[in-house]
Design an enzyme around this catalytic site. Sequence first.
Site, PDB file in Angstrom:
ATOM      1  N   LYS A  24       0.861  -1.173   0.000  1.00 27.12           N
ATOM      2  CA  LYS A  24       0.000   0.000   0.000  1.00 27.12           C
ATOM      3  C   LYS A  24       0.898   1.224   0.000  1.00 27.12           C
ATOM      4  CE  LYS A  24      -0.528  -0.232   5.049  1.00 27.12           C
ATOM      5  NZ  LYS A  24      -1.489  -0.417   6.150  1.00 27.12           N
ATOM      6  N   ASP A 132       6.793  -2.953 -17.860  1.00 25.77           N
ATOM      7  CA  ASP A 132       5.421  -2.747 -17.369  1.00 25.77           C
ATOM      8  C   ASP A 132       4.969  -1.321 -17.672  1.00 25.77           C
ATOM      9  OD1 ASP A 132       3.034  -3.535 -16.245  1.00 25.77           O
ATOM     10  OD2 ASP A 132       3.654  -3.141 -14.179  1.00 25.77           O
TER      11      ASP A 132
END
Length: 643
Positions: A24, A132
Amino acid sequence: MKDYDELLKYYELYETIGTGGFAKVKLACHVLTGEMVAIKIMDKNALGSDLPRVKTEIDALKSLRHQHICQLYHVLETKNKIFMVLEYCPGGELFDYIISQDRLSEEETRVVFRQILSAVAYVHSQGYAHRDLKPENLLFDENHKLKLIDFGLCAKPKGNKDYHLQTCCGSLAYAAPELIQGKSYLGSEADVWSMGILLYVLMCGFLPFDDDNVMALYKKIMRGKYEVPKWLSPSSILLLQQMLQVDPKKRISMRNLLNHPWVMQDYSCPVEWQSKTPLTHLDEDCVTELSVHHRSSRQTMEDLISSWQYDHLTATYLLLLAKKARGKPARLQLLSFSCGTASTTPKSKNLSLEDMSTSDDNCVAGLIDYELCEDKLLAPKTPQVTKHLAESNHAASKSPAPGVRRAVANKLMDKENVCTPKSSVKNEEQFVFSEPKIPVSKNQYKREIPASPTRFPTPAKARAQCLREAPVRTPGNSAGADTLTTGVISPERRCRSMDVDLNQAHMEDTPKKKGTNVFGSLERGLDKVLTALTRNKKKGSARDGPRKRKLHYNVTTTRLVNPDQLLSEIMAILPKKNVDFVQKGYTLKCQTQSDFGKVTMQFELEVCQLQRPDVVGIRRQRLKGDAWVYKRLVEDILSGCKM
């Protein structure tokens, strides 16, 4: 939690601004400089076999320093956690900006794409492949400049850049054909394909290869056939054809991309990919400030900084440098402070670090004003920080020569990454040109942050002593940051997502499972803490009315003037779309689940009062999950409301 003790000596944590599979990201304030940062928090046990990728990302970010790459400041590792302190980019994701505009003009696309090219070309020049590349991994800073993030899947091939890679990774919608076929491939060639997808999305507003069925999408990618919208110019069509070649050997190279006619249009020189901010020379003002603060000699401080250990000293120096670059004095804070507006609350001892574990969002402190950290101070003085000076004096005799970067101990690398000595990269002659600015509103925008209506002290045991006699000041609910002026989302084409994580061993269908309210235990735990801390009415609750915000690119305007009516409309439509939610005032925390109960999407919808009379809007923010699925889902929700 002991894992947070060391972190909370240096940073004040606020709300969660992003989540992922094993991590997170929280907004935070660096205590000494007052600068905002983003802290990526990862659980080692949850990472499991993905732990080497975290090490790879850290190693990459330690060796990469570029104007269009998100800067790493500090790495903290405990028994159970890894904390990465990163540059905070308040402008939000490129993805959100694209969908708010439907699509970008060719001129604006060129400005954005040149920045992407600059970052990726630099990454390749350092021997890495990103693997990515997608709009969600590109953020805008406060100056609307792009920053490339998320190097978790990057690779540094053994030997050289011509070494072929084997791992199939990334997002299917952006992955090159040779990669999804399981063939060996060159990372640089695969990145060029992904940039071709990015270029198409920028100019069209939807994916070139898109299907609900994974196998159908796979076949579309392998054929390399895509729709060519009528608004694309001949030169942009040609560039897309050169980048989206199924055969990687026929694909345009990065070298030719940098001076391609389409890229060069309206510019007098190729893309400037070299780093403008190398760490080969230390800033005298920043070194002097740190020397005075730690009461050490300039030479000792220079030697310590030049070891680039990415500890708190490195973070403080780099944040001072960033502060100076923004026109602020390179000065450290000497007073006790908290980043935000004043608010008297019960003593911070009521909130312990144990309370921290009861909720993901326990450090929520409201909407952050980017400038408040360095401007809002309390009177009481804090004790001088002496720990690092002691460490510095001890390390001075052992410190490496200036400019030498310390290799990370106990590196865990995959088969495509190799531990190589890091050295400062000399800049080649740079091209000089003035970039046209992206057309934005006069006031630069800042990223909207999901906010809690209640203000409470930071749970920092480590700082309890110096804050004991002072009222705690935490971020309050601001009226919102300066924003871009854009309208309602009305995309040219509804986009489905097949942004499938190729690292997953299984594929899941579109979320269908209906459920009840979620986050129950987390919210209850947080509410207990908040109730204990403050007895007064929560500001921002339903009784207070919606918060006022400026029009931002992630705010949808409506024709309704009654916020309660709009809130009721949204709450009525969410169950019909199989979306679970928890209401907190005028904010709905939403999530979807797969048929197996796995959380696939988390996002927020907040009814807000725009800063003009009688206009109500909806603020949208994706926290977790596929961006294109999120786009389609939110469009369906809003279209179902009577707005």
